[in-house]
Write a protein that holds these residues in place. Structure first.
Motif, short mmCIF file in Angstrom:
data_model
loop_
_atom_site.label_atom_id
_atom_site.label_comp_id
_atom_site.label_asym_id
_atom_site.label_seq_id
_atom_site.Cartn_x
_atom_site.Cartn_y
_atom_site.Cartn_z
N GLU A 2 50.15 -9.88 109.38
CA GLU A 2 49.40 -8.92 110.17
C GLU A 2 50.14 -7.60 110.29
N TRP A 3 49.39 -6.52 110.22
CA TRP A 3 49.94 -5.18 110.39
C TRP A 3 49.97 -4.88 111.88
N THR A 4 51.08 -4.31 112.34
CA THR A 4 51.21 -3.99 113.76
C THR A 4 51.59 -2.53 113.93
N GLU A 5 51.13 -1.95 115.02
CA GLU A 5 51.43 -0.55 115.30
C GLU A 5 52.90 -0.43 115.69
N TYR A 6 53.53 0.59 115.15
CA TYR A 6 54.93 0.88 115.45
C TYR A 6 54.98 2.29 116.01
N ASP A 11 62.01 9.62 116.95
CA ASP A 11 61.74 10.36 115.73
C ASP A 11 60.30 10.84 115.64
N ARG A 12 59.55 10.66 116.71
CA ARG A 12 58.23 11.27 116.92
C ARG A 12 57.17 10.89 115.88
N PHE A 13 56.97 9.60 115.69
CA PHE A 13 55.88 9.18 114.81
C PHE A 13 55.36 7.81 115.22
N THR A 14 54.15 7.53 114.80
CA THR A 14 53.58 6.18 114.89
C THR A 14 53.02 5.84 113.52
N THR A 15 53.00 4.56 113.22
CA THR A 15 52.38 4.08 111.98
C THR A 15 52.14 2.59 112.14
N VAL A 16 51.71 1.95 111.09
CA VAL A 16 51.60 0.50 111.08
C VAL A 16 52.54 -0.04 110.01
N PHE A 17 53.14 -1.17 110.31
CA PHE A 17 54.02 -1.87 109.38
C PHE A 17 53.57 -3.32 109.30
N PRO A 18 53.82 -3.98 108.17
CA PRO A 18 53.53 -5.42 108.07
C PRO A 18 54.71 -6.23 108.62
N GLY A 19 55.09 -5.97 109.85
CA GLY A 19 56.24 -6.62 110.48
C GLY A 19 57.08 -5.58 111.20
N GLN A 20 58.12 -6.04 111.90
CA GLN A 20 59.00 -5.14 112.64
C GLN A 20 59.99 -4.49 111.68
N PRO A 21 60.03 -3.15 111.62
CA PRO A 21 60.96 -2.50 110.70
C PRO A 21 62.40 -2.56 111.18
N LEU A 155 46.47 1.61 103.86
CA LEU A 155 46.58 1.38 105.30
C LEU A 155 47.91 1.92 105.82
N PHE A 156 48.97 1.71 105.06
CA PHE A 156 50.28 2.19 105.45
C PHE A 156 50.43 3.69 105.22
N GLN A 157 50.10 4.13 104.03
CA GLN A 157 50.34 5.51 103.63
C GLN A 157 49.53 6.51 104.45
N GLN A 158 48.34 6.13 104.85
CA GLN A 158 47.43 7.06 105.53
C GLN A 158 47.43 6.90 107.05
N ASN A 159 48.31 6.07 107.58
CA ASN A 159 48.21 5.75 109.00
C ASN A 159 49.28 6.40 109.86
N ILE A 160 50.09 7.26 109.32
CA ILE A 160 51.13 7.88 110.14
C ILE A 160 50.52 8.96 111.03
#
Length: 168
Positions: A2-6, A11-21, A155-160
């Protein structure tokens, strides 16, 4: 997985990752040879890798003012030029990757923040998708590498999303 919001307020950003970075500190040599601090936030989901690299140019003016400059670097504007050119310089570094062929290379924006996107086919036939943005003197490099035949990591590239100093 599952992708989760990070959310990263430092560092002033949000995105989704497939796990905790995981996060690691790096240094980034700029086009004009200055070295800036940065962090890489990454998730390895074998054989795919997802990362957001943030380079902090916020102290560029101070670094340049302290530099013992050759005659050709006497103008104080070089710290600004180094920041303004950082998107193109980062894109050039990807274009020069050994064994990689650029298959897409174009200007882009997200949240009305100017940037650049690249797609590369690597020597092992994996594909790398890159989005680079500059916001409030921070360079953001969003990079995903997936194996041959895998779906594009849109989903990752366009979600920042890029945040201001108040987190908005």
């Amino acid at each position: 997985q599952e992708w989760t919001e990070y959310i990263n307020r430092m560092d002033r950003f949000t995105t989704v990752f497939p796990g905790q970075p995981t996060a690691r500190e790096i240094t980034w040599p700029s086009e004009y040879g200055m070295v800036f601090p940065g962090r890489v936030y990454a998730v390895q989901q074998s054989p795919s890798r997802y990362s957001v690299t943030v380079i902090d140019y916020t102290d560029a003016e101070k670094k340049y003012s302290e530099l013992k400059k050759p005659e050709s670097f006497q103008q104080s504007i070089y710290w600004q030029i180094d920041i303004m050119a950082s998107i193109q310089y980062a894109a050039t570094k990807f274009r020069q990757r050994e064994g990689a062929k650029v298959t897409y290379d174009a200007w882009h924006y997200i949240d009305l923040v100017e940037g650049h996107q690249l797609q590369l086919t690597n020597a092992d036939q994996s594909r790398t998708f890159v989005a680079i943005y500059l916001h409030e003197n921070r360079l953001y490099i969003v990079e995903a590498t997936v194996p041959r035949g895998a779906a594009q990591p849109g989903l990752f590239q366009q979600n920042i999303s890029l945040l201001d100093e108040k987190g908005g």
